[in-house]
Every structure is written in C-alpha cells, then in structure tokens.
Write a protein that holds these residues in place. Structure first.
Motif, mmCIF file in Angstrom:
data_model
loop_
_atom_site.group_PDB
_atom_site.id
_atom_site.type_symbol
_atom_site.label_atom_id
_atom_site.label_comp_id
_atom_site.label_asym_id
_atom_site.label_seq_id
_atom_site.Cartn_x
_atom_site.Cartn_y
_atom_site.Cartn_z
ATOM 1 N N VAL C 102 -33.208 -42.847 6.300
ATOM 2 C CA VAL C 102 -34.239 -41.848 6.573
ATOM 3 C C VAL C 102 -34.221 -40.786 5.490
ATOM 4 O O VAL C 102 -33.194 -40.181 5.200
ATOM 5 N N ASP C 190 -34.255 -37.001 22.157
ATOM 6 C CA ASP C 190 -35.432 -36.944 21.288
ATOM 7 C C ASP C 190 -35.040 -37.169 19.843
ATOM 8 O O ASP C 190 -35.790 -37.739 19.052
ATOM 9 N N LYS C 192 -32.590 -39.063 18.707
ATOM 10 C CA LYS C 192 -32.394 -40.483 18.445
ATOM 11 C C LYS C 192 -33.725 -41.187 18.279
ATOM 12 O O LYS C 192 -33.915 -42.016 17.394
ATOM 13 N N ARG C 193 -34.678 -40.781 19.140
ATOM 14 C CA ARG C 193 -36.012 -41.383 19.060
ATOM 15 C C ARG C 193 -36.653 -41.078 17.710
ATOM 16 O O ARG C 193 -37.239 -41.942 17.072
ATOM 17 N N TRP C 194 -36.514 -39.853 17.262
ATOM 18 C CA TRP C 194 -37.114 -39.436 16.001
ATOM 19 C C TRP C 194 -36.530 -40.215 14.838
ATOM 20 O O TRP C 194 -37.252 -40.672 13.948
ATOM 21 N N LEU C 196 -35.289 -43.219 14.881
ATOM 22 C CA LEU C 196 -35.829 -44.571 14.881
ATOM 23 C C LEU C 196 -37.221 -44.596 14.288
ATOM 24 O O LEU C 196 -37.554 -45.450 13.468
ATOM 25 N N GLU C 197 -38.046 -43.607 14.698
ATOM 26 C CA GLU C 197 -39.404 -43.539 14.141
ATOM 27 C C GLU C 197 -39.371 -43.382 12.633
ATOM 28 O O GLU C 197 -40.128 -44.023 11.903
ATOM 29 N N GLN C 198 -38.481 -42.497 12.155
ATOM 30 C CA GLN C 198 -38.444 -42.190 10.721
ATOM 31 C C GLN C 198 -38.019 -43.379 9.889
ATOM 32 O O GLN C 198 -38.463 -43.545 8.755
ATOM 33 N N ARG C 199 -37.152 -44.225 10.476
ATOM 34 C CA ARG C 199 -36.653 -45.356 9.683
ATOM 35 C C ARG C 199 -37.774 -46.203 9.141
ATOM 36 O O ARG C 199 -37.660 -46.803 8.093
ATOM 37 N N SER C 200 -38.872 -46.207 9.888
ATOM 38 C CA SER C 200 -39.965 -47.071 9.438
ATOM 39 C C SER C 200 -40.811 -46.423 8.361
ATOM 40 O O SER C 200 -41.542 -47.083 7.667
ATOM 41 N N ARG C 201 -40.722 -45.164 8.218
ATOM 42 C CA ARG C 201 -41.477 -44.566 7.111
ATOM 43 C C ARG C 201 -40.681 -43.420 6.473
ATOM 44 O O ARG C 201 -40.520 -42.373 7.031
ATOM 45 N N SER C 202 -40.194 -43.718 5.268
ATOM 46 C CA SER C 202 -39.474 -42.640 4.579
ATOM 47 C C SER C 202 -40.084 -42.435 3.213
ATOM 48 O O SER C 202 -40.570 -43.370 2.566
#
Lengths: 545, 125, 210
Positions: C102, C190, C192-194, C196-202
């Motif tokens: 990330v 929240d 941890k959720r964030w 995971l979301e960030q991993r897909s777009r850095s």
C-alpha cells in the motif's frame, strides 16, 4: 572637590560639510551617525516588505503577490531587519556613545571603524542587489538551510549575493567588536574604573564578546555553503556523506547568540533611560553586569533549541540551558523595577518606549520560556506562535528600545530635540499597532498556521486574525511616518539644546549637544557610575567603588 | 588591562567547561567541538593580552585618579580623516565577489587590498 | 502534551500578571511631584537573592515537567501495531505501509491521506528525498523534521477518531504552502478494511516538476 561648569559654546562638530568629508571621516560620532541613519533607512525598506507581506496575508487565498515574490520578501525582510537594521543600529549607537561614556576622545582604531561602516554598507547593498538579477534575490529564508540553498535547487545569483553580503557584514561586526573591546579596555578616563562605566557600555562589552564568539561560525557556515555551491563540496549533501544537520548546527551556533547580540545593547539603552526618568541610580549595578555575562555565556550553549524537531540533538540539554537563561533575564527585569521603585517618574517619549519595551519583552520572554520546552516546541515551532514570540522580543523589545534611544539621544547627536507631543502619538501608534499585529499570531500558530506560507485556506478564525494583524501593521506604519515627520519638522525648527536636556547621569551629558570634535573640552571628576549626577548633586555624590 | 585578561580567561574557562558538560550529557561531536574550539580561541586572546600588556598601568583603572595626572600624556594616534578605509572596503568587496564569480577579479582585488593596507600602515607612522 | 502546554501557559500568565503589575505599579504611584530627589538606593541584597532564587526554582520545576513529558512523547514502543513510512518531497508526501504494497502519494492540489487505527501504536518513519520538510499535525501538537539521509522515528497512539489536517512546516520552495495531508483515525476494524481496499490501488509518488 567640585568643578564649576563653564558654559561650553556649542561647537558644531558637523561643521565640515560635503560628501567627501563623510567618506573620509574617522570620527566615531560621524561613523555612528552613518551607521544609525543607514540602519534606519534599511528599517524602512524591510518595513515596506513587511507591509507587502501583510497585505498579501490579510485575507485567505489572495494572490496580490506570487509565491516567488513572497519568498524573496520574507527572506530579505528577515535578513535586512536582523543584519542591516537592529544590529548595525546598536553598533552605531555604541560607536557614538562608548567613547563619550568612558571619557575618551575617539575609538581605539578610528580608520578600522570607518572601514567597518563602508564594508557593512556594501554588504547590505550586495544582498539587496539580488532583487535585480536573473532569478531574483535570495528566497530560502534568512537562515538559508541547505539543501534548499544548495546549487541544485537555488541556482540563482541572488543566493550567492546574499552569502557574499553576509560575509561582509560578518567582517564588519567582528572588527567593530575588536574596536569596542580595545577602546573600553584601554581608553577609559582617569577614575573611570570598569565598575563605574555605564551599564550601556557594559552591555556593549558583553555584546562584543558574543560577536567574536558567534560570527566566525556564520562565516564558516556560509563559506562551506559557497564551497558546496561552486567548488564541488558536499558538506551538506547526504548522498556524499555530508549532512544538512551540520548546516543547522553551525548556523544556530551563530544564530542564537545573534539574537542576544540584538537585545543586549538595548537592555543597556533601556537601563539608561529608566534611570534618568526615574531620577534614581540603577538598582543592582553588579547584578546587571553579571547577568549580562551570564546571558552571553549561556546563550552560546542553547543553539540547538532551534533544532528540537530534527531528532539529531539532545533536547534535554538545550531545554535545560534555555530555561536557565530566563533567570539572569529575570534579574534584569527586577533591577529595572527596583530602579523605578520609589522613584520620581516622568513620562517623556523615551520613557514611554522603555516601558513599552518592558511589557513587550516580558511577553516575548515568557513565550520564549514556553518554546524552550521541547514538547511545546513540537507544536509551536515554525508556526505563527513562534513568529509572534520572536517579533515580541525583537520588535516589541529591540525596536521599541531603538525608538527610546532615538528620542533620548537625538538631542545629543544632532543638537535638535524631537517634538514631545508627536513623539507620544508615535508611541501610542507603535504600542497599539505592534500588539494588534502580533498578539493574534499566537492564536494563529496554536490553530495550526505555519510560517513562510504566502497564502492560507479559509479556515475559521484565520482570516479575521490575519486581518487584525494587517491592521496593526498599518497602524505601526502610521507611527513610523509620524516619526519621520517629527524628525524633519524638528530639524527645521532647530531650537538649540543644552548639554543635558533630560537630567542624565553619564558622561555624554557633560559635553555640548552635539559634542565638539575632541568630545570633551573638560571632564568632571569621575568617582561613581554617575559622574554628571555627582556634578549636579555634590552633596549626594557617592564615594568609594 | 586586567579586565581584558579576566574577561577572555573566564569566557575561555566557561567554553571548555560547557563543552565537557555537553559531551557527557549529549555525546554529540559537532556541538562539543564548536564549544571547545570557542574556549580554545578565547584562551588565545587571553594569553595574548596577558603577555602583550604585562606592564600596562592604566590611569583609567585607578579609582582615585584625577584628570590632572593624565594631562599631557600621549594617549594614542587618533587620525581625524583618512581616504583609505573607504577604498579598502571597496577592494575587500571586490575580492569577495571575485572569489565567487571571477577569479582574475579576486586576484587583482587582493593585490589592491594589500596595497591599501600598506598605505594605512604608512599613514599612521 | 496538553499538560505541558497548560502548566506553562498558566505559569506564563501568572508571571506576566505579577511582573507586569510590578512594572505598572511604580508608574502609577511614584510619578514625579516636585523637584525633590527620591531616595537614591542602589541595592537590597535580600531582594536580589529572592529574585534570583525563585525564578531558578521555577525553571528547575518546569524543566522536570518538560523532561518527563518529552520522554513520554518520544518513547518508542518495542512492537508497534502499524508502521507507516513517510517520505517528504517537493511538494507533497508519500505514505507507505511496509509489509503490504500500500502506497499513497499526494500532490499540492490533493494531499495524501494516512489512515491509522484508534488506540493502537503507529510507528512513523520519516525522511525526505530532497530538501528539509517538517511533518506537522496540529491536532496532535506534534511535528518532526524530514531530512534527507536521516530517518526520524516516532510513535502515535491516537485516542480520538476523526480526520486531522497536516501541513509542511519547513519552507521548502514555492508550493510549500500547499504541501498538506490528512491523518484519519479509524477503528481497528475499519483500518483493516481500508488496508484491503488500498492494496488494489496504490499510487507511487511522481516527482512534480520543479
């Protein structure tokens, strides 16, 4: 034994006219006048820069001036105010006063004295000439941190001209200090022992010592910067083993004593004024002298309180010594209060400015103690809280003392008394204007506004506080204009001034206003720190020490 | 001249003392060197004054000295006017500017500086 | 931190009131009336001693407080929950979370956002790739220098949820005023959720033209 004062005709020592006589003068009085008037001229220039910055910051998101112009303005404002106004004015005043206060005919090295003025002037013009070159004047702040001031990022001529100009200013100050120290050591009149010299002269001795200890560090730092910029050096380049922190160490080893160089002479001014207008001797003469040297000494050991957030220095050491400096400064305050205590106080303009100094410097000193605590500095550093702190001590302190000095010694220097009524109006403008400008900045800083930003977002309260500050600056400018008008009108009116218009205590008031070329046609006997007071009140003359 | 020696010697002692205190509390070499070298430099000044002015008996240092006692005494040479300081300032300025921008200018200015210093020395003879 | 500010501020106000009062008092009470000279006293050793010793004691106490607070603030936890590497550059910041890929970088027009969990220790490792910058979050009363060639490590243990603005506090060039960022404190879940979301777009930082 008493000496009856024979009236001394006012022999104008400025009688020799012509530009050439000023260029070749080595008379400390003329050199002092040159220094002081040049310094005031630079005050106007740097003041106008401040007005431009305050205009730009009056409202959020303005673009009256660009980011690049703003950067040059804050760089030159700081550099000019510090190096070409506050310090040179003090050195000029000391130039004028020291020989008179110790009963000497001139400085120890009159031609060196002249040299120091001209090299200072050329240095100042060199720094300012950056505004006319390609790329503009230096724009990296008055401390010009590397790597920002390195050749890669600041490749313009302006930065080099800034460095060269400051090297010239360093040469000027160092040689001046040598002159001052030698003069005070050797040329005191009979009976003028070190423990009888005026407090102003003592403060100048301490200041001169500080200049000798501090300026070489600046000269070294600037030379290293030049070598990095033009000779392939890497002192401050981490990629080649250098360190930006090294620049900061060398700079602040100079920079902190520099601020005490900017205040100690003015402690002396305020002492002379308060004594005269309270009609009492200074309370705690010994304490005043010892505290001056305590401040000077300790100030050499606090430099890295400007580096608390670098993570590269021992914060506790510097916090401890910085907090400790408050003690000798406090001693001075209590001695000033003791001088006024049970005195017989009058409120002419010099005294008003001295009182303004006391209150403003108290404020700035207290916030200085606050930022001496690293946890507080972690928030306040490089915010408007800090901007306010240092303006309170230099602006509220030194600047007010400069006004006090001008109103107090103008009659002695020029043989002209400034108008009292307009002087008082000027004081009110300056005191109200100054506090209106800088007090709101404490809150801006705490709220999160950093320094050196050319604009800021429209956050709650930021616009209002900034507008108040701009209004205050405008009021200060009015006060300055009133001062200029006062000078011009008073010189035109030119009512003659006696030797001693205020009832002063020290030797400069024993000679004509202005003094003759050789300073004294005769000297009263010197048996205490107040020879002129003793002359007028022989029944109260102190004997011993 | 006691005051000169005292001032520089006490400052030198202070410099060395605070350098030692700094080293033991912070272990930081830059600051220690700055403070220590400052103390050393001040001690040079103290030693110089001590040796050079050993015989000085200043009339200003005697609390009960009178003006009559020092009347007629030759205090020093106080030049009233001189054209060399202004020229020297210009030459030093050109030297510094040349050192950064233009080496030949610096060399020429250096020669001028030396000449002017010579003129200054000659003037005070 | 607040303790330090509070004590120093109140002490400062008290000193200003007392000393300021002592300054103003003579001006009101001992104005010149007539020509007689006032008593010409020069010293009072007991008072001089008191006015030296009391400030000295105050200063020592303030130092002790300051030292304790600073030690607490600078304490580095042996094992932080989260690590964020911060890089300052002209003119924005890059936040990366080692151990993940990330990476968030900003521009002067759009500052980056750092997300950290509530009530857990986040280690920040701070450096610069060009000039000196200074990483300041006013709400946390804290700033630290970003210097090339140096790593400055510090811990945050946030106890409030919310979005806190941050700015650069060391003049670094023409866009210094716009080098802003945000720190958002969210619940650990929240966070941890964030991540995971960030991993897909850095977004890696791009050097902005200077």
């Amino acid at each position: 034994m008493s000496v009856i004062a024979a009236p001394t005709p006012a022999v104008p020592s400025l009688a020799r006219r012509g530009v050439l006589s000023w260029i070749t003068t080595t008379d400390h009085k003329r050199i002092g006048i040159l220094y002081m008037t040049t310094a005031i001229g630079f005050f106007f220039v740097a003041g106008m820069m401040a007005m431009l910055m305050r205009a730009q910051l009056a409202q959020p998101n303005q673009s009256i001036i660009t980011a690049h112009q703003y950067a040059q303005l804050f760089t030159l404002h700081g550099t000019v105010m510090i190096f070409f106004f506050v310090v040179p004015f003090a050195l000029g005043l000391a130039n004028f006063l020291i020989p008179l206060q110790i009963g000497a005919p001139d400085m120890a090295f009159p031609r060196l004295n002249a040299f120091t003025y001209w090299i200072f002037l050329i240095g100042a013009l060199t720094v300012m000439s950056g505004a006319a070159v390609n790329g503009g004047a230096a724009d990296t702040g008055w401390f010009a941190y590397a790597p920002l001031s390195g050749i890669k990022i600041s490749s313009g001529l302006g930065q080099d001209l800034w460095i060269i100009g400051l090297l010239m200013a360093s040469i000027s100050s160092i040689l001046t200090s040598i002159n001052f120290l030698t003069t005070v050591f050797i040329y005191r009149a009979p009976g003028m022992t070190m423990w009888r010299i005026p407090i102003f002269t003592w403060e100048m001795v301490a200041t001169s010592l500080l200049v000798l200890m501090a300026f070489p560090s600046l000269a070294a730092d600037l030379s290293m910067l030049l070598i990095d910029r033009h000779l392939g050096g890497h002192f401050f380049d981490p990629a080649a083993g250098g360190s930006p922190v090294l620049y900061q160490h060398l700079f602040w080893f100079f920079g902190h004593p520099e601020v005490y160089i900017m205040i100690l002479p003015y402690f002396g001014v305020v002492t002379e004024v308060i004594c005269t207008f309270s009609r009492k001797p200074v309370f705690g003469y010994t304490g005043m002298v010892l505290s001056a040297f305590a401040i000077a000494g300790l100030s050499m050991g606090v430099w890295a309180h400007h580096m608390f957030t670098t993570g590269a220095v021992s914060d506790p050491f510097f916090a401890a010594v910085s907090l400790l400096i408050a003690v000798p400064t406090g001693i001075k305050f209590f001695n000033w209060i003791g001088t006024m205590w049970r005195g017989s106080i009058t409120f002419q303009t010099p005294m008003l400015f001295a009182i303004g100094f006391l209150l403003n410097f108290l404020d700035g000193g207290i916030t200085g103690v606050m930022v001496a605590s690293p946890p507080i500095d972690f928030h306040a550093k490089d915010s408007y809280f800090l901007v306010s702190h240092f303006h309170y001590v230099i602006g509220g302190g030194s600047l007010f003392a400069i006004f006090a000095a001008m109103f107090f010694w103008f009659p002695k220097v020029f043989g002209v008394k400034l108008n009292e009524v307009w002087g008082k109006v000027c004081f009110v403008c300056e005191f109200v204007g100054f506090n209106l400008t800088f007090f709101p900045m404490y809150f801006l800083g705490v709220m999160g506004m950093p320094r050196r930003v050319y604009t800021y977002p429209n956050l709650p309260g930021w616009g209002l506080l900034n507008s108040l500050a701009t209004l205050g600056a405008a009021i200060m400018a009015v006060g300055v204009i009133l001062f200029i008008v006062n000078v011009i009108a008073s010189v035109k009116r030119h009512t003659p001034v006696p030797d001693d218009p205020w009832g002063g205590f020290t030797l400069e008031w024993a000679t004509s206003s202005p003094p003759p070329p050789n300073n004294f046609d005769w000297l009263p006997p010197i048996r205490s720190e107040r020879p002129v007071f003793d002359l007028h009140h022989p029944e109260l003359a102190k004997t011993g020490r | 001249m006691k005051i000169g020696v005292r001032l520089f010697l006490s400052s030198a002692t202070f410099g060395v003392a605070i350098a030692i205190a700094y080293w033991f509390s912070a272990h930081e070499i830059t600051g220690t060197l700055l403070l220590g070298i400052m103390g050393l430099a001040l001690s040079f000044a103290a030693c110089y004054i001590l040796v050079a002015e050993r015989e000085a008996r200043l009339v200003g240092d005697r609390p009960s000295a009178t003006h009559a006692e020092s009347a007629g005494e030759r205090v020093g040479v106080f030049t009233v006017r001189s054209k060399w300081p202004f020229g020297l300032a210009i030459a030093v300025a050109l030297l510094l500017i040349g050192a950064v921008f233009n080496a030949p200018l610096a060399i020429g200015a250096f020669v001028v500086v030396l000449t002017l210093i010579g003129m200054l020395i000659r003037e005070s003879r | 931190m607040h303790l330090d500010w509070t004590v120093f501020t109140y002490a400062g106000l008290a000193v200003f009131a007392i000393v300021g009062g002592l300054i103003v008092f003579p001006l009101l009470v001992w104005r010149r009336r007539g020509d007689a000279l006032p008593p010409q006293f020069r010293r009072n050793v007991p008072i001089e001693i008191v006015t030296t010793v009391i400030p000295l004691i105050m200063v020592v106490l303030l130092f002790i407080l300051s030292y304790r607070v600073e030690s607490a603030v600078e304490h580095l936890a042996p094992v932080p929950s989260v690590v964020v590497n911060v890089v300052g550059f002209r003119w924005s910041w890059q936040f990366s979370y080692p151990g993940t890929d990330v990476r968030v970088a900003g521009t002067p027009q759009r500052g980056p956002e750092m997300v950290i969990p509530l009530n857990e220790t986040t280690r920040i490792n701070l450096t610069s790739v060009d000039v000196n910058h200074r990483f300041w979050v006013p709400a946390f009363l804290f700033k630290r220098d970003a210097i090339a060639g140096m790593n400055n490590a510090f811990d945050w243990h946030p106890e409030r949820l919310g979005s806190f603005p941050g700015r650069c506090a060391e003049f670094c060039g023409l866009e210094h005023a716009f080098m802003t960022f945000t720190v958002r404190v969210v619940s650990p879940a929240d966070f941890k959720r964030w991540l995971l979301e960030q991993r897909s777009r850095s977004t890696a930082y791009r050097k902005t033209p200077q």
